[in-house]
Design a protein around this motif. Sequence first.
Motif, short mmCIF file in Angstrom:
data_model
loop_
_atom_site.label_atom_id
_atom_site.label_comp_id
_atom_site.label_asym_id
_atom_site.label_seq_id
_atom_site.Cartn_x
_atom_site.Cartn_y
_atom_site.Cartn_z
N MET A 111 0.84 -1.18 0.00
CA MET A 111 0.00 0.00 0.00
C MET A 111 0.88 1.24 0.00
O MET A 111 2.05 1.20 0.38
N ASP A 112 0.32 2.38 -0.41
CA ASP A 112 1.07 3.62 -0.52
C ASP A 112 1.07 4.43 0.78
O ASP A 112 1.98 5.22 1.03
N LYS A 113 0.04 4.25 1.61
CA LYS A 113 -0.05 5.05 2.83
C LYS A 113 1.05 4.66 3.81
O LYS A 113 1.31 3.49 4.04
N LYS A 114 1.70 5.65 4.40
CA LYS A 114 2.75 5.38 5.36
C LYS A 114 2.23 5.30 6.78
O LYS A 114 2.77 4.58 7.62
N THR A 115 1.16 6.06 7.05
CA THR A 115 0.56 6.07 8.38
C THR A 115 -0.95 5.99 8.26
O THR A 115 -1.55 6.66 7.41
N VAL A 116 -1.56 5.17 9.09
CA VAL A 116 -3.01 5.04 9.13
C VAL A 116 -3.48 5.24 10.56
O VAL A 116 -2.96 4.59 11.49
N ARG A 117 -4.43 6.13 10.76
CA ARG A 117 -4.99 6.34 12.10
C ARG A 117 -6.23 5.46 12.26
O ARG A 117 -7.15 5.50 11.43
N VAL A 118 -6.24 4.67 13.33
CA VAL A 118 -7.33 3.72 13.54
C VAL A 118 -7.96 3.94 14.90
O VAL A 118 -7.34 4.52 15.81
N ALA A 119 -9.19 3.44 15.04
CA ALA A 119 -9.93 3.55 16.29
C ALA A 119 -10.55 2.20 16.63
O ALA A 119 -11.03 1.49 15.74
N ALA A 120 -10.53 1.85 17.90
CA ALA A 120 -11.19 0.64 18.40
C ALA A 120 -12.15 1.06 19.51
O ALA A 120 -11.73 1.68 20.49
N ALA A 121 -13.43 0.73 19.34
CA ALA A 121 -14.46 1.21 20.26
C ALA A 121 -14.83 0.15 21.29
O ALA A 121 -15.17 -0.98 20.93
N GLN A 122 -14.75 0.51 22.55
CA GLN A 122 -15.26 -0.33 23.63
C GLN A 122 -16.42 0.42 24.27
O GLN A 122 -16.24 1.29 25.12
N ILE A 123 -17.61 0.09 23.80
CA ILE A 123 -18.81 0.77 24.26
C ILE A 123 -19.89 -0.27 24.57
O ILE A 123 -19.76 -1.44 24.20
N ALA A 124 -20.93 0.17 25.25
CA ALA A 124 -22.02 -0.72 25.62
C ALA A 124 -23.14 -0.64 24.58
O ALA A 124 -23.47 0.46 24.11
N PRO A 125 -23.72 -1.77 24.23
CA PRO A 125 -24.89 -1.73 23.36
C PRO A 125 -26.10 -1.30 24.18
O PRO A 125 -26.02 -1.16 25.40
N ASP A 126 -27.21 -1.10 23.50
CA ASP A 126 -28.49 -0.94 24.20
C ASP A 126 -29.18 -2.29 24.12
O ASP A 126 -29.50 -2.77 23.03
N LEU A 127 -29.39 -2.94 25.26
CA LEU A 127 -29.93 -4.30 25.28
C LEU A 127 -31.43 -4.36 25.04
O LEU A 127 -32.02 -5.43 25.14
N THR A 128 -32.03 -3.21 24.71
CA THR A 128 -33.47 -3.19 24.48
C THR A 128 -33.86 -2.94 23.04
O THR A 128 -35.00 -3.19 22.65
N SER A 129 -32.92 -2.43 22.21
CA SER A 129 -33.33 -1.96 20.90
C SER A 129 -32.17 -1.95 19.91
O SER A 129 -31.11 -1.39 20.20
N ARG A 130 -32.40 -2.54 18.74
CA ARG A 130 -31.42 -2.45 17.66
C ARG A 130 -31.18 -1.00 17.26
O ARG A 130 -30.04 -0.58 17.06
N ASP A 131 -32.25 -0.24 17.13
CA ASP A 131 -32.13 1.14 16.67
C ASP A 131 -31.32 1.99 17.64
O ASP A 131 -30.55 2.87 17.23
#
Length: 349
Positions: A1-21
């Motif tokens: 690949m041509d990109k030398k640096t890639v900024r990434v994110a990893a999310a640790q969050i809680a779902p809502d256990l009552t609703s997909r939306d």
Amino acid sequence: MDKKTVRVAAAQIAPDLTSRDKTLARVLETIRDAAGRGAELVVFPETFVPWYPYFSFVLPPVLSGREHLRLYEEAVTVPSAATDAVAGAAREFGIVVVLGVNERDHGTLYNTQLVFDADGCLILRRRKITPTFHERMIWGQGDGSGLKVVESAVGRIGALACWEHYNPLARYALMAQHEEIHVAQFPGSLVGPIFADQMEVTIRHHALESGCFVVNATGWLTEAQIRSVTPDEGLQKALRGGCMTAIVSPEGKHVVPPLTEGEGILIADLDMGLIVKRKRMMDSVGHYARPELLQLCLDDRPTAPMATTSGALPSLSATPTRTENDGHSAVSLDRNPDQRIAVLRGEAG
């Protein structure tokens, strides 16, 4: 690949256990947040939408029917308004999104990983090949068509879910396709601290062995959510710990300190030059391989419960996509150019 640096994110969050939306709203909010911090890739936990089936780990099968049916009702179909919303956010913010969902396909649920490119196209839809332990009561099995590495705006991405990382041949299939960023997804808030410890060993080893970056996301449950899953205080212990949201370099090092408690988003800049630096010393699918002695054969044809002699089998690819990957009844054994992986594919009749 041509990109030398890639900024990434990893999310640790809680779902809502009552609703997909409501869970989906959290996803869209997090995409916006990650993009606002300059991230070009954001990764969410395993089956995050609508939620991971935590109930199945602590409830006996005879008592889990109601929650299992509720999961069916809230599950994601592909394509749908839910996937369109994620695709739209990826396109709006120019960010690659990797999202774990409970996918409903008629009468079966699957543990599915969706990869949306920065232009909003769905470039990978894969299903966990072997659900683990309690999960076998919840999900069907995926097939080899999802064991592929895809080109994206941030490089070559491969993905596996949870204990698929304990299948060395599944990992090797992605390694042989020269993944640059490996996406791992685990449920989090499960089993206890030992799960996090094992997870860390697993993802760091894969980074070393594959010579790639690993971006891993785990979920989080609040104390109120844990109590909503089970009122039994003894069983509640099984819904704590097990969080190891982390970003690991090809040298097996944490790029930033991992997140093991609470909600948050890890952000890191990946020096893509480290891939060649690692592989110069040890390339598991190159100069360190012995394909004339040891070689993987992968059947990457989509499976279907019915084959016809008059036409092609249904494709698992979802729209919008750039290419279709249909399987057919005729079979041939082809080898890719680097001879590390033999691929069993269908041919048009």
